[in-house]
Design a protein around this motif. Structure first.
Motif, PDB file in Angstrom:
ATOM      1  N   GLY A   1     -63.582  86.049  34.164  1.00 11.94           N
ATOM      2  CA  GLY A   1     -62.377  86.834  34.024  1.00 11.94           C
ATOM      3  C   GLY A   1     -61.103  86.108  34.420  1.00 11.94           C
ATOM      4  N   ILE A   2     -60.085  86.234  33.569  1.00  9.39           N
ATOM      5  CA  ILE A   2     -58.755  85.688  33.842  1.00  9.39           C
ATOM      6  C   ILE A   2     -57.853  86.836  34.263  1.00  9.39           C
TER       7      ILE A   2
ATOM      8  N   TYR B   1     -42.333  72.123  35.036  1.00 10.66           N
ATOM      9  CA  TYR B   1     -42.883  73.471  34.928  1.00 10.66           C
ATOM     10  C   TYR B   1     -44.406  73.388  34.835  1.00 10.66           C
ATOM     11  N   SER B   2     -45.074  74.184  35.656  1.00 14.18           N
ATOM     12  CA  SER B   2     -46.540  74.177  35.701  1.00 14.18           C
ATOM     13  C   SER B   2     -47.070  75.594  35.544  1.00 14.18           C
ATOM     14  N   CYS B   3     -48.173  75.712  34.846  1.00 14.98           N
ATOM     15  CA  CYS B   3     -48.791  77.028  34.726  1.00 14.98           C
ATOM     16  C   CYS B   3     -49.914  77.156  35.749  1.00 14.98           C
ATOM     17  N   ARG B   4     -50.174  78.391  36.104  1.00 16.67           N
ATOM     18  CA  ARG B   4     -51.230  78.700  37.063  1.00 16.67           C
ATOM     19  C   ARG B   4     -52.003  79.889  36.523  1.00 16.67           C
ATOM     20  N   VAL B   5     -53.310  79.817  36.600  1.00 15.13           N
ATOM     21  CA  VAL B   5     -54.174  80.884  36.106  1.00 15.13           C
ATOM     22  C   VAL B   5     -55.094  81.328  37.239  1.00 15.13           C
ATOM     23  N   LEU B   6     -55.064  82.599  37.535  1.00 13.36           N
ATOM     24  CA  LEU B   6     -55.915  83.157  38.576  1.00 13.36           C
ATOM     25  C   LEU B   6     -57.138  83.777  37.919  1.00 13.36           C
ATOM     26  N   THR B   7     -58.310  83.392  38.407  1.00 17.05           N
ATOM     27  CA  THR B   7     -59.549  83.911  37.841  1.00 17.05           C
ATOM     28  C   THR B   7     -60.410  84.503  38.945  1.00 17.05           C
ATOM     29  N   SER B   8     -61.507  85.071  38.537  1.00 22.27           N
ATOM     30  CA  SER B   8     -62.434  85.666  39.498  1.00 22.27           C
ATOM     31  C   SER B   8     -63.137  84.591  40.335  1.00 22.27           C
ATOM     32  N   ARG B   9     -62.952  83.321  39.962  1.00 21.91           N
ATOM     33  CA  ARG B   9     -63.610  82.239  40.712  1.00 21.91           C
ATOM     34  C   ARG B   9     -62.598  81.265  41.298  1.00 21.91           C
TER      35      ARG B   9
END
Length: 115
Positions: free
Chosen positions: A30-31, A93-101
């Motif tokens: 999951g994202i 500029y940087s992207c960040r993705v939060l996941t269930s892990r």
């Protein structure tokens, strides 16, 4: 292997526009929230905008009314539309993705706004 690939940075004149993209691959879980950060030379990294999995957005005061964050869940991609750019928007500029892990970061893309 999780990978975030950013694109769309570059050099633009003040008042111009750019669109950043960040595509996440290798994520089989999951994202949650996806976000853009930036770091200018000599300054701390700051949150620019974030968008939840349900589409709720949060923009920093400095970019409200000029930047728009969006996402395509089918493509695991987050976008940052930047309009009316100012020289003070110059940064990596940087992207960040939060996941269930855990959370993951992109390598960063340079945005330079000339006056």
């Amino acid at each position: 292997q999780v990978q975030l690939v950013e694109s769309g940075g570059g050099l633009v004149q003040a008042g111009g526009s750019l669109r950043l993209s960040c595509a996440a691959s290798g994520i089989a879980f999951g994202i949650g929230t996806m976000a853009w950060y930036r770091q200018a030379p000599g300054k701390q990294r700051e949150l620019v905008a974030a968008i939840s999995s349900g589409g709720i957005t949060n923009n920093s005061v400095s970019v409200k009314g000029r930047f728009t964050i969006s996402r395509d869940n089918a493509k695991n991609t987050v976008y940052l539309q930047m309009n009316t750019l100012k020289p003070e928007d110059t940064a990596v500029y940087s992207c960040r993705v939060l996941t269930s892990r855990g959370d993951y970061w992109g390598q960063g893309t340079q945005v330079t706004v000339s006056s």
